[in-house]
Structure formats: C-alpha cells, structure tokens
Motif scaffolding. Structure first.
Motif, short mmCIF file in Angstrom:
data_model
loop_
_atom_site.label_atom_id
_atom_site.label_comp_id
_atom_site.label_asym_id
_atom_site.label_seq_id
_atom_site.Cartn_x
_atom_site.Cartn_y
_atom_site.Cartn_z
N GLN A 70 -1.19 4.20 -1.54
CA GLN A 70 -2.53 4.05 -0.97
C GLN A 70 -2.56 4.23 0.54
O GLN A 70 -3.62 4.25 1.13
CB GLN A 70 -3.10 2.67 -1.33
CG GLN A 70 -3.29 2.46 -2.81
CD GLN A 70 -3.70 1.05 -3.14
OE1 GLN A 70 -3.42 0.11 -2.39
NE2 GLN A 70 -4.35 0.88 -4.27
N TYR A 71 -1.40 4.32 1.17
CA TYR A 71 -1.32 4.50 2.62
C TYR A 71 -0.25 5.54 2.91
O TYR A 71 0.93 5.33 2.63
CB TYR A 71 -0.98 3.18 3.30
CG TYR A 71 -0.83 3.29 4.80
CD1 TYR A 71 -1.89 3.71 5.59
CD2 TYR A 71 0.37 2.98 5.42
CE1 TYR A 71 -1.76 3.82 6.96
CE2 TYR A 71 0.50 3.08 6.79
CZ TYR A 71 -0.56 3.50 7.56
OH TYR A 71 -0.44 3.61 8.92
N SER A 72 -0.69 6.66 3.45
CA SER A 72 0.25 7.75 3.70
C SER A 72 0.78 7.77 5.14
O SER A 72 1.57 8.64 5.49
CB SER A 72 -0.42 9.09 3.39
OG SER A 72 -1.56 9.26 4.22
N GLU B 48 -7.07 0.09 7.72
CA GLU B 48 -7.88 -0.83 6.91
C GLU B 48 -9.28 -0.98 7.51
O GLU B 48 -10.28 -1.00 6.78
CB GLU B 48 -7.23 -2.21 6.84
CG GLU B 48 -6.05 -2.31 5.92
CD GLU B 48 -5.47 -3.71 5.88
OE1 GLU B 48 -5.06 -4.12 4.78
OE2 GLU B 48 -5.43 -4.41 6.92
N ARG C 72 2.29 1.69 -3.51
CA ARG C 72 1.27 2.13 -4.46
C ARG C 72 0.71 3.52 -4.14
O ARG C 72 -0.10 4.04 -4.89
CB ARG C 72 0.11 1.12 -4.50
CG ARG C 72 0.47 -0.21 -5.13
CD ARG C 72 -0.77 -1.10 -5.27
NE ARG C 72 -1.42 -1.38 -4.01
CZ ARG C 72 -1.11 -2.37 -3.18
NH1 ARG C 72 -0.12 -3.19 -3.48
NH2 ARG C 72 -1.77 -2.56 -2.05
N ALA D 81 0.83 -1.21 0.00
CA ALA D 81 0.00 0.00 0.00
C ALA D 81 0.86 1.25 0.00
O ALA D 81 0.54 2.24 -0.67
CB ALA D 81 -0.94 -0.01 1.20
#
Length: 115
Positions: free
Chosen positions: A44-46, A104, A42, A39
């Motif tokens: 998708q997770y900061s 999540e 990509r 993630a």
C-alpha cells in the motif's frame, strides 16, 4: 575520519528535517514506523521498497546481534561500527516515516476532498 563526518552530517540532516516547521514531529514519525512497515508489506506504500525495508531489518538484527563485524572488545572501533549502523538506521527510519506521514496526510486530504 571521513566516515565519522558523514555520520555526523547525516545526524544533522535528520535533526533539521524533524525540527523543520510543518514537518511531522519526532514522536509522530516514531509512531508511524509500524504503520509504514505494514503498508510496505501489504503493497500500500511504494515510497519504501521491500528490499530497503529488508536492509533496515538487517540493520536492527546487526545492532541486536552479539556477533559483529568488528568485535566490541576492541573498545572504540567495536562500538563505533554499531553506532554507525544505529545512526544510519535512525536517520533512514525517521526520514522514511516522515515521508510516510506526509503520504497518509495526502490520502486523508484526498478522501475528504472527494466527500
């Protein structure tokens, strides 16, 4: 001496966080590490930057590498630096993966609430 105390305190904080009621358990956190890394890569997770992820990767390389800052043949000191890096790596990965699991869960709850 101070470094040992700091490592022991970090290990204790990690233990307390993993065993806190309602917190993701140890195996949940361990299983989340590959998903978290993917993630982050990509975008998708900061919660964990790519720079910090690179530091964690360097920690793994340092532990696995036969080349050390302090050679292992200097028994106590040589193993202590590897152990210190291991404790830092373990504490950081477990803490970050716990935050990722919470992330999540929020996404799943949000998508269920939208349905």
């Amino acid at each position: 001496m101070m470094a040992k105390a700091a490592r022991a305190a970090a290990a204790w904080r990690t233990y307390r966080e993993v065993t806190r009621p309602g917190s993701p358990g140890l195996m949940t956190r361990v299983k989340a590490v590959p998903r978290m890394v993917g993630a982050v890569m990509r975008g998708q997770y900061s919660g964990l930057g790519k720079g910090r992820l690179a530091l964690l990767g360097l920690g793994v390389v340092y532990i696995l590498s036969p080349i050390d800052v302090v050679p292992d043949f200097l028994m106590v000191i040589g193993v202590a630096d590897d152990f210190g890096v291991f404790l830092w790596l373990l504490g950081t990965l477990l803490g970050e993966s716990g935050r990722y699991v919470e992330h999540e869960r929020k996404i799943i709850q949000g998508s269920l609430g939208d349905a």
